[in-house]
Design a protein around this motif. Structure first.
Motif, PDB file in Angstrom:
ATOM      1  N   MET A   1       0.840  -1.199   0.000  1.00 51.40           N
ATOM      2  CA  MET A   1       0.000   0.000   0.000  1.00 51.40           C
ATOM      3  C   MET A   1       0.878   1.252   0.000  1.00 51.40           C
ATOM      4  SD  MET A   1      -3.194   0.742   2.546  1.00 51.40           S
ATOM      5  CE  MET A   1      -2.460   1.876   3.674  1.00 51.40           C
ATOM      6  N   LEU A   2       0.591   2.188  -0.887  1.00 49.11           N
ATOM      7  CA  LEU A   2       1.382   3.425  -0.957  1.00 49.11           C
ATOM      8  C   LEU A   2       1.094   4.276   0.282  1.00 49.11           C
ATOM      9  CD1 LEU A   2       3.341   4.817  -2.982  1.00 49.11           C
ATOM     10  CD2 LEU A   2       1.384   6.185  -3.704  1.00 49.11           C
ATOM     11  N   GLU A   3       2.149   4.606   0.996  1.00 48.61           N
ATOM     12  CA  GLU A   3       1.998   5.380   2.230  1.00 48.61           C
ATOM     13  C   GLU A   3       2.968   6.552   2.240  1.00 48.61           C
ATOM     14  OE1 GLU A   3       0.998   1.770   5.402  1.00 48.61           O
ATOM     15  OE2 GLU A   3       3.045   2.465   5.208  1.00 48.61           O
ATOM     16  N   LYS A   4       2.631   7.548   3.065  1.00 47.57           N
ATOM     17  CA  LYS A   4       3.556   8.641   3.364  1.00 47.57           C
ATOM     18  C   LYS A   4       3.930   8.530   4.842  1.00 47.57           C
ATOM     19  CE  LYS A   4       1.885  12.297   0.247  1.00 47.57           C
ATOM     20  NZ  LYS A   4       0.901  11.520  -0.502  1.00 47.57           N
ATOM     21  N   THR A   5       5.178   8.840   5.146  1.00 45.15           N
ATOM     22  CA  THR A   5       5.592   8.842   6.548  1.00 45.15           C
ATOM     23  C   THR A   5       6.496  10.030   6.819  1.00 45.15           C
ATOM     24  OG1 THR A   5       6.435   7.444   8.345  1.00 45.15           O
ATOM     25  CG2 THR A   5       7.646   7.366   6.266  1.00 45.15           C
ATOM     26  N   PHE A   6       6.587  10.406   8.099  1.00 48.52           N
ATOM     27  CA  PHE A   6       7.495  11.478   8.488  1.00 48.52           C
ATOM     28  C   PHE A   6       8.770  10.847   9.045  1.00 48.52           C
ATOM     29  CE2 PHE A   6       9.264  14.175  11.844  1.00 48.52           C
ATOM     30  CZ  PHE A   6       9.672  15.234  11.048  1.00 48.52           C
ATOM     31  N   ALA A   7       9.904  11.296   8.541  1.00 44.68           N
ATOM     32  CA  ALA A   7      11.194  10.810   9.039  1.00 44.68           C
ATOM     33  C   ALA A   7      12.090  12.004   9.300  1.00 44.68           C
ATOM     34  CB  ALA A   7      11.839   9.874   8.024  1.00 44.68           C
ATOM     35  N   MET A   8      13.074  11.793  10.160  1.00 43.19           N
ATOM     36  CA  MET A   8      13.971  12.903  10.482  1.00 43.19           C
ATOM     37  C   MET A   8      15.335  12.367  10.870  1.00 43.19           C
ATOM     38  SD  MET A   8      13.126  15.400  13.695  1.00 43.19           S
ATOM     39  CE  MET A   8      12.442  14.308  14.928  1.00 43.19           C
ATOM     40  N   VAL A   9      16.377  13.069  10.378  1.00 38.25           N
ATOM     41  CA  VAL A   9      17.721  12.856  10.904  1.00 38.25           C
ATOM     42  C   VAL A   9      17.849  13.809  12.085  1.00 38.25           C
ATOM     43  CG1 VAL A   9      20.191  12.869  10.444  1.00 38.25           C
ATOM     44  CG2 VAL A   9      18.582  12.311   8.582  1.00 38.25           C
ATOM     45  N   LYS A  10      18.093  13.262  13.263  1.00 35.31           N
ATOM     46  CA  LYS A  10      18.129  14.054  14.490  1.00 35.31           C
ATOM     47  C   LYS A  10      19.443  14.842  14.581  1.00 35.31           C
ATOM     48  CE  LYS A  10      15.037  10.820  16.925  1.00 35.31           C
ATOM     49  NZ  LYS A  10      14.913   9.851  18.050  1.00 35.31           N
ATOM     50  N   PRO A  11      19.551  15.776  15.560  1.00 40.00           N
ATOM     51  CA  PRO A  11      20.724  16.667  15.600  1.00 40.00           C
ATOM     52  C   PRO A  11      22.078  15.949  15.606  1.00 40.00           C
ATOM     53  CG  PRO A  11      19.033  17.519  17.048  1.00 40.00           C
ATOM     54  CD  PRO A  11      18.553  16.176  16.575  1.00 40.00           C
ATOM     55  N   ASP A  12      22.172  14.796  16.263  1.00 36.73           N
ATOM     56  CA  ASP A  12      23.475  14.094  16.276  1.00 36.73           C
ATOM     57  C   ASP A  12      23.841  13.602  14.876  1.00 36.73           C
ATOM     58  OD1 ASP A  12      21.245  12.359  16.696  1.00 36.73           O
ATOM     59  OD2 ASP A  12      22.538  10.763  17.436  1.00 36.73           O
ATOM     60  N   GLY A  13      22.838  13.212  14.097  1.00 34.43           N
ATOM     61  CA  GLY A  13      23.094  12.761  12.725  1.00 34.43           C
ATOM     62  C   GLY A  13      23.560  13.890  11.824  1.00 34.43           C
ATOM     63  N   VAL A  14      22.938  15.071  12.004  1.00 36.81           N
ATOM     64  CA  VAL A  14      23.347  16.239  11.213  1.00 36.81           C
ATOM     65  C   VAL A  14      24.767  16.645  11.612  1.00 36.81           C
ATOM     66  CG1 VAL A  14      22.838  18.665  10.691  1.00 36.81           C
ATOM     67  CG2 VAL A  14      20.960  17.006  10.886  1.00 36.81           C
ATOM     68  N   LYS A  15      25.032  16.712  12.945  1.00 44.46           N
ATOM     69  CA  LYS A  15      26.370  17.118  13.423  1.00 44.46           C
ATOM     70  C   LYS A  15      27.448  16.162  12.954  1.00 44.46           C
ATOM     71  CE  LYS A  15      25.055  19.546  17.647  1.00 44.46           C
ATOM     72  NZ  LYS A  15      24.113  19.044  18.624  1.00 44.46           N
TER      73      LYS A  15
END
Ligand SMILES: Nc1nc2c(ncn2[C@@H]2O[C@H](COP(=O)(O)OP(=O)(O)OP(=O)(O)O)[C@@H](O)[C@H]2O)c(=O)[nH]1
Ligand SMILES: [Mg+2]
Length: 135
Positions: A1-15
């Motif tokens: 089933m085609l879905e949308k989800t919210f994902a995020m790279v958290k601050p430690d991942g960006v740093k």
């Protein structure tokens, strides 16, 4: 089933410079990035995002951590996107996140665990409108 989800790279991942590596894993699995932005979450946004954990002992540390620097927020779309992102992210607890998952390969702490993914269709809908309110 085609879905949308919210994902995020958290601050430690960006740093740590892991945004590209993490996005590559989502894209390799066939998920499409349909919205994305680098932004710093306000305390208010962080508290709304994690409201289900507001009574937990780790909540203050969680809010400090998630607001400690920019995050890379995104909406991903694909077949079974919600569960696939959580599978790619790996288990919450550092000692349970298997090698091969993002957390298993890169995270060294349960609080600072690099990535977020919505845990259900209802959470995905709520989180997408919280992080991308005008779109
Ligand atoms: N120190 C500590 N942090 C925790 C613990 N449980 C959860 N957290 C933190 O709180 C976040 C949210 O917890 P959950 O929603 O249960 O875990 P999750 O769904 O795998 O993680 P998210 O994708 O960030 O929502 C986790 O990603 C951790 O950063 C815990 O027992 N101790
Ligand atoms: Mg969660």
């Amino acid at each position: 089933m085609l879905e949308k989800t919210f994902a995020m790279v958290k601050p430690d991942g960006v740093k740590r410079g892991l945004v590209g590596t993490i996005l590559q894993r989502y894209e390799q699995k066939g998920l499409r990035i349909i919205k994305a932005k680098l932004m710093k979450a306000s305390k208010e946004l962080a508290e709304k995002h994690y409201h289900e954990h507001s009574s937990k002992p780790f909540f203050p540390d969680l809010i400090d951590y998630i607001t400690s620097g920019p995050v890379f927020a995104m909406v991903l779309e694909g077949d079974k996107a919600i569960s696939l992102v959580r599978l790619l992210n790996g288990a919450t607890k550092v000692e349970e996140a298997l090698p091969g998952s993002i957390r298993g390969d890169f995270a060294t702490s349960t609080t600072e665990n690099l990535v977020h993914g919505s845990d259900s269709a209802a959470s995905a809908e709520r989180e997408i409108s919280l992080w991308f309110p005008d779109e």
